[in-house]
Design a protein around this motif. Structure first.
Motif, short mmCIF file in Angstrom:
data_model
loop_
_atom_site.label_atom_id
_atom_site.label_comp_id
_atom_site.label_asym_id
_atom_site.label_seq_id
_atom_site.Cartn_x
_atom_site.Cartn_y
_atom_site.Cartn_z
N LEU A 145 18.79 41.72 30.72
CA LEU A 145 18.25 42.80 29.88
C LEU A 145 19.19 43.09 28.71
O LEU A 145 18.74 43.25 27.57
N GLY A 146 20.50 43.16 29.01
CA GLY A 146 21.46 43.43 27.94
C GLY A 146 21.44 42.37 26.86
O GLY A 146 21.47 42.68 25.66
N ALA A 147 21.34 41.10 27.26
CA ALA A 147 21.30 40.00 26.29
C ALA A 147 20.08 40.10 25.39
O ALA A 147 20.15 39.84 24.18
N GLU A 148 18.95 40.52 25.97
CA GLU A 148 17.73 40.65 25.17
C GLU A 148 17.85 41.83 24.20
O GLU A 148 17.42 41.73 23.04
N LEU A 149 18.44 42.93 24.63
CA LEU A 149 18.62 44.08 23.75
C LEU A 149 19.60 43.75 22.62
O LEU A 149 19.43 44.18 21.48
N VAL A 150 20.63 42.96 22.94
CA VAL A 150 21.58 42.51 21.91
C VAL A 150 20.86 41.62 20.91
O VAL A 150 21.04 41.75 19.68
N ARG A 151 20.03 40.71 21.39
CA ARG A 151 19.29 39.80 20.52
C ARG A 151 18.41 40.57 19.53
O ARG A 151 18.24 40.15 18.38
N ARG A 152 17.89 41.70 19.98
CA ARG A 152 17.02 42.51 19.13
C ARG A 152 17.80 43.46 18.22
O ARG A 152 17.20 44.20 17.45
N GLY A 153 19.11 43.46 18.36
CA GLY A 153 19.93 44.33 17.54
C GLY A 153 19.91 45.78 17.98
O GLY A 153 20.28 46.68 17.20
N LEU A 154 19.53 46.04 19.23
CA LEU A 154 19.42 47.40 19.73
C LEU A 154 20.68 47.86 20.47
O LEU A 154 20.86 49.05 20.71
N VAL A 155 21.52 46.91 20.87
CA VAL A 155 22.74 47.22 21.62
C VAL A 155 23.88 46.38 21.06
O VAL A 155 23.67 45.22 20.67
#
Length: 221
Positions: free
Chosen positions: A72-82
């Motif tokens: 989940l963290g990797a996906e949020l990073v990919r989206r620029g949200l985290v």
């Protein structure tokens, strides 16, 4: 002689399964574990005081080999949200911490998601699991033998729980894949998770068996 009799018994059970075509797959199970599970699933399931027997599973490292927070963290990073560095630091520190220190890093992980909408998290959870292609994401690490076991337990009258401290947005998507309703996925803190495990070992809910990190509970006799 003991080994010969053991292997003969195993061969007979396997032959019975092959004839009926409805037994737990032997792939990925040791002969001893498969024989144990075969015997367990063959037992008649009788609800005690209206309660079905319960099988309680951990998520990461048991039902699937991947890590829900990492996915989940990797996906949020990919989206620029985290922030990438903050996410990686939390993942590393949480993984090597214990007790109160682990609780601290759990709170740090929740702080990463502050300000994100429920829609953001749910959509990222879907993507983290994989969009149904079965080849990418956390869903690609779902262990076929565990999916098979869960399906056979549920069809045999067992109630199956996933007890985890991992992020709901990823875990609930995995539960959906396994046919487990949201109400049977207690999301707990690491401290509470340890309490759950202690209670299982203490037989608080009746006779308890352990197979590879799978907690199999039976109502009290």
């Amino acid at each position: 002689l003991h080994d010969i009799m053991y292997m003969l018994r195993f061969a007979i059970l396997a032959a019975v399964c092959a004839a009926h075509g409805s037994c737990l797959s032997r792939v990925s199970w040791s002969p001893a574990t498969w024989q144990h599970l075969y015997a367990l699933l063959a037992r008649p399931v009788v609800a005690d005081h209206g309660r079905a027997p319960v099988a309680a599973f951990d998520a990461d490292g048991t039902l699937w080999s991947g890590d829900a927070f990492g996915a989940l963290g990797a996906e949020l990073v990919r989206r620029g949200l985290v922030d990438r560095e903050a996410c990686e630091r939390v993942e590393v520190e949480y993984g090597r911490s214990q007790g109160e220190e682990r609780r601290k890093w759990l709170l740090e992980s929740l702080a990463l998601f502050r300000g994100l909408s429920a829609e953001d998290l749910v959509d990222a959870g879907e993507e983290a699991w994989g969009r149904g292609d079965g080849a990418t994401g956390l869903g690609a690490t779902l262990r076929p033998e565990m999916s098979d076991l869960v399906n056979r337990l549920r069809s045999g009258g067992w109630r199956v729980l996933i007890v985890t401290a991992s992020p709901a947005e990823a875990v609930l998507r995995g539960a959906q894949e396994l046919g487990i309703p949201e109400g049977d996925v207690p999301l707990v803190s690491p401290t509470e998770l340890s309490t759950w495990r202690r209670e299982l070992w203490a037989h608080k809910f009746g006779r308890c068996e352990q197979v590879l990190g799978v907690r199999l509970q039976f109502p009290p006799a």
